[in-house]
Write an enzyme that holds these catalytic residues in place. Sequence first.
Site, mmCIF file in Angstrom:
data_model
loop_
_atom_site.group_PDB
_atom_site.id
_atom_site.type_symbol
_atom_site.label_atom_id
_atom_site.label_comp_id
_atom_site.label_asym_id
_atom_site.label_seq_id
_atom_site.Cartn_x
_atom_site.Cartn_y
_atom_site.Cartn_z
ATOM 1 N N SER A 231 0.852 -1.185 0.000
ATOM 2 C CA SER A 231 0.000 0.000 0.000
ATOM 3 C C SER A 231 0.888 1.235 0.000
ATOM 4 C CB SER A 231 -0.896 -0.008 1.251
ATOM 5 O OG SER A 231 -1.468 1.268 1.467
ATOM 6 N N ARG A 271 -19.240 -6.155 -48.184
ATOM 7 C CA ARG A 271 -18.115 -5.737 -47.353
ATOM 8 C C ARG A 271 -18.646 -4.614 -46.476
ATOM 9 N NH1 ARG A 271 -13.231 -5.657 -49.975
ATOM 10 N NH2 ARG A 271 -12.350 -4.765 -48.085
#
Length: 360
Positions: A231, A271
Amino acid sequence: MADLFWPGDERAGSHFSAEDFVGAMLAVEEAWLGAGIDALVDAEQLALDAEAGGNPVIPLVRLLREQAPDAHRGLTSQDVVDSALMRMSASAVATLRRDLRRVVTRLAALAAEHRDTPMVARTLTQHAVPTTFGFRVTAWLTAVLDADDDLARLTFPDQLGGAAGTRAATVELGVEVPAGVPRWHTTRAPVTRLGDALVGCTDACARIANDVVTMSRPEIGELSEGTGGGSSTMPGKANPVLSVLVRRAALTTPQLAATLHLAAAHQVDDRADGGWHAEWAPLRDLVRRTLVAASQTVELVAGLQVHVDRMAATLAAAGDSVLAEQRSMSDDPSPTYLGDATAYVDAVVARAHHHLEEKR
């Protein structure tokens, strides 16, 4: 490759990097040409040049034709990109499955070791009935085995359809396309199935991480990571960082796969006009995040510490509450109330060993 926005990204190595993409596209072009192409391609410059045509193949072909004028004849840009994505995906999935195999190996051993280790089962966050830690591990193990089975069923097809899927140019040129090569310009199952399988992997890894996060809370203390993270403000605090990072992946990968499905749903004509283009970056992130999560899960289960004394103490402290169901069924309850839990552990461990033997 390191990424400040995704700590641990370097665990994914070069998979789906810009250089990997360029290499895969070159491999597709060379395979189609039937010869090597001696061309130096700067990935960054290619990326800068890709915007004008909407994809990186157009500037790549310009470079290739300086060395090989017949390069790319009969192909379209999507053939090259799709085939390259599948090649990169096949390589990434092979790496992923190696890590999952390591997770399976460790979990099978852990389940067997703790087949009879008593603990309290929890449902809806509350104490339920007695169980064993080995039985809990089989839930983790089953999820990983299922995820790997889904990966094993994937296929990675090349895309060789030409400008509109008709292969008109290849027929005109007299080029034979290998039998069985599909045309999936606007039917995107190879991509969506891959995405779903990858999310299944992060689901499975998070199944483990979620329990570790919960069971490592100080007030429970039944599990802990081998090396907890620190921490910035509280020296000595050991956070379950690997589990947190695995959960992070599982919280984000479903949305990436959802984008792949959304792109598939927005295919149009022969496409697509954006649906195809929308796939590339989410697929890259999905692949890399899954690889990272699997690698972190290997480390997590390898170093996992099981505190059997805390498990036993919690079960003992639960007292009569964990026997309520048993007493509702019999005036003469048996000393143990585990159903067929141990037999189930044995069955899942056997499945894992068979799975590992098949992959040898």
